[in-house]
Design an enzyme around this catalytic site. Structure first.
Site, PDB file in Angstrom:
ATOM      1  CG  ASP A 134      -1.766   1.192   1.400  1.00  0.00           C
ATOM      2  OD1 ASP A 134      -2.694   1.338   0.584  1.00  0.00           O
ATOM      3  OD2 ASP A 134      -1.532   2.004   2.320  1.00  0.00           O
ATOM      4  CD  GLU A 193      -2.596   2.247  -3.167  1.00  0.00           C
ATOM      5  OE1 GLU A 193      -3.801   2.526  -3.257  1.00  0.00           O
ATOM      6  OE2 GLU A 193      -1.948   2.350  -2.100  1.00  0.00           O
TER       7      GLU A 193
END
Length: 573
Positions: A224, A293
């Site tokens: 993330d 990401e």
């Protein structure tokens, strides 16, 4: 009810098999399916999805043709950002169940031949994490686990933050700790203090988090918010994007974030994480996948790929989310595809993302009739297809009132801006059937309200239909077993502003023509006028639900092929 589809896909299949294709790894052939646990299936009636619920419905993955699932965070958390504020990286939050529940789910998935990926959140922890509590108290080695700075003093003698940096949810990126007597950095919410990767001890802690889950047997991670993990250590003010803009000293989007993200050191940390995954891959030959990401410019994004050094297997390709909408033309789609393929380093592997838990659903962003065409693109283009739960049945964003809004990004914007900012609408519970709460939960109220359209838009109904978004999606996944889809070349043709044809070819194997009408009016094309090598007839392998043609229909390539607005076909010969 009749379901509609929007992209005409012509897939040409030659059935000779005299060429032996290259063997691909599992992550290159699997469809990776994102499960948002809070909204997938509630097993205990508390209105929140959980691990037992996922295990209960695991047959859906196998039946659909899903090879791998990625779970959004399930770790111990105060839920200030619904799991992205982690207070213990190696414990399961009781909302979702127990470690035993996780191991049971893992065992179930393994029995079905399905791999499991976890979310890894390295940029920050919760302010309730033990590390942060000890860092506040300056207990070593935790003293330097977070980014702490002294503040400044303004002309009136008031203490102010070290610089003008903003957090992603708007407002200052700095929060004062009276106990420590310093400010800490939080590039997201104040309850999400940034970790300090200039601390070797912190980096090793986070690598050990990876090892903990790899020892349990997970198959990889989605990582993330990587662009934020390293900051320029001079901590100077960031400039306005446009000098003529009046700064409100609050809004994140007004600043040019050249100092607080996308730093060169970010990629060194990626290499450290990849080395941990490779430790396990090298032991048994089973690849541990690293997906990252990075909402970043194309040049920064491509740097996450492994080149001279081993970095990620793939950064997520968000270009369909970032650059396209319901008015995009065939040229726009072609250019968006080329943006990734033309910039991808040699020898690397593409992927295609149409939606996720942070963005409007495909049906809401492109229109309900574009669900099948967008799924067709994701699955028929060269590379890995990544699906957000619910996209296989064409779920749309739910309607969430201000008093129902729970997303911190939405609430920070206040009542005037919550609809613009909130991610709640794309996170509403999965539609299993037309029963109470769409079969998601037996609770009187669910954590977010179920979309009111579940009475006709649900999995059970679509499974019973001969033609539906779900049936089209399953057919597309079956077609991915073709060596041509896995390894064939790609040629794109724009026959008009609205007609796009993708050709997939591999010597000795099927040839596919993917034809899309993304416009708002019916179009007609005669295939052999544009493609001289096509045979007299092609067979429909799958079609969007609004197509004139159904699976196994024959198409005469010498006659005009009628394409409804926003429809798709997959043809073969």
């Amino acid at each position: 009810m009749t379901y509609l589809c929007y992209i005409v896909v012509l897939i040409t299949i030659a059935f000779s098999t005299n060429a032996e294709p290259t063997k691909l790894d599992w992550w290159q052939t699997d469809v990776i399916y994102q499960v948002y646990p809070r909204s997938f299936k509630d097993s205990n009636g508390d209105g929140i999805g959980d691990l037992k619920g996922i295990e209960e419905m695991a047959g859906h993955f196998q039946e659909t043709g899903i090879g791998s699932i990625w779970l959004s965070p399930i770790f111990k958390s105060p839920m200030a950002d619904f799991g992205y504020d982690i207070s213990d990286f190696v414990s399961i939050d009781s909302i979702y169940g127990t470690m035993e529940d996780f191991l049971s789910l893992q065992k179930k998935l393994k029995s079905l031949g399905i791999r499991i990926l976890l979310d890894f959140v390295p940029n920050h922890s919760s302010d309730e994490h033990e590390w942060f509590q000890k860092s506040v108290k300056k207990i070593d080695p935790y003293t330097e686990y977070y980014v702490w700075l002294d503040g400044k003093v303004d002309e009136n003698g008031n203490k102010i933050p070290p610089n003008n940096w903003r957090n992603y949810f708007d407002g200052s990126a700095w929060e004062w700790s009276a106990e420590r007597g310093q400010y800490y950095l939080h590039q997201f919410a104040a309850k999400q203090p940034d970790l300090n990767y200039n601390s070797p001890a912190l980096l090793e802690e986070m690598k050990n988090v990876l090892r903990f889950w790899l020892d349990i047997g997970v198959d990889g991670f989605r990582i993330d918010a990587l662009p934020f993990i390293i900051e320029d250590t001079k901590f100077e003010d960031e400039s306005l994007i446009h000098s003529d803009i009046v700064d409100d000293n609050y809004t994140y989007a007004l600043l040019d974030h050249k100092l607080s993200r996308d730093q060169p050191g970010t990629y060194k940390i990626v290499e450290e994480f990849r080395a941990v995954l490779d430790e396990y891959t090298n032991r048994d030959g089973n690849t541990r996948l690293m997906l990252v990401e990075a909402y970043a410019s194309i040049n920064y994004t491509m740097m996450y790929y492994s080149q001279q050094t081993r970095r990620a297997h793939m950064p997520f390709n968000f270009n369909f989310i970032t650059y396209l909408n319901k008015t995009s033309s065939a040229f726009d789609i072609k250019n968006t595809i080329n943006l990734w393929l033309d910039n991808m380093p040699p020898g690397q592997w593409a992927n295609w993302v149409m939606g996720n838990h942070d963005n409007k659903r495909v049906a809401s962003r492109f229109g309900q009739d574009m669900v099948d065409p967008m799924n067709t693109l994701a699955t028929m283009l060269p590379g890995t297809a990544i699906t957000y739960n619910g996209e296989e049945i064409g779920m749309a964003d739910g309607t969430i009132r201000w008093d129902q809004t729970v997303d911190p990004f939405g609430r920070n914007g206040g009542m005037a801006k919550y609809e613009e900012n909130s991610r709640d609408p794309c996170r509403t519970p999965f539609h299993w059937n037309d029963y109470q709460n769409a079969g998601f939960s037996t609770a009187q109220r669910t954590w977010l309200p179920v979309n009111s359209n579940h009475w006709y838009l649900n999995l059970a109904f679509q499974k019973a239909c001969l033609r539906s978004h779900y049936q089209t999606y399953k057919s597309l996944l079956r077609l991915r077993s073709s060596p041509t889809i896995a390894l064939g070349n790609l040629t794109m043709h724009t026959l008009s502003d609205w007609i796009l044809i993708l050709t997939r070819q591999l010597e000795g194997h099927e040839t596919f023509y993917i034809v899309l009408n993304v416009g708002t009016e019916q179009e007609a094309i005669t295939l052999n006028e544009h493609f001289k090598d096509v045979p007299l007839y092609m067979i429909v392998r799958t079609s969007s639900i609004n197509s004139w043609h159904a699976e196994n229909d024959y198409i005469d390539t010498t006659k005009p092929l009628a394409m409804r607005p926003k429809s798709s076909l997959v043809l073969s010969y």
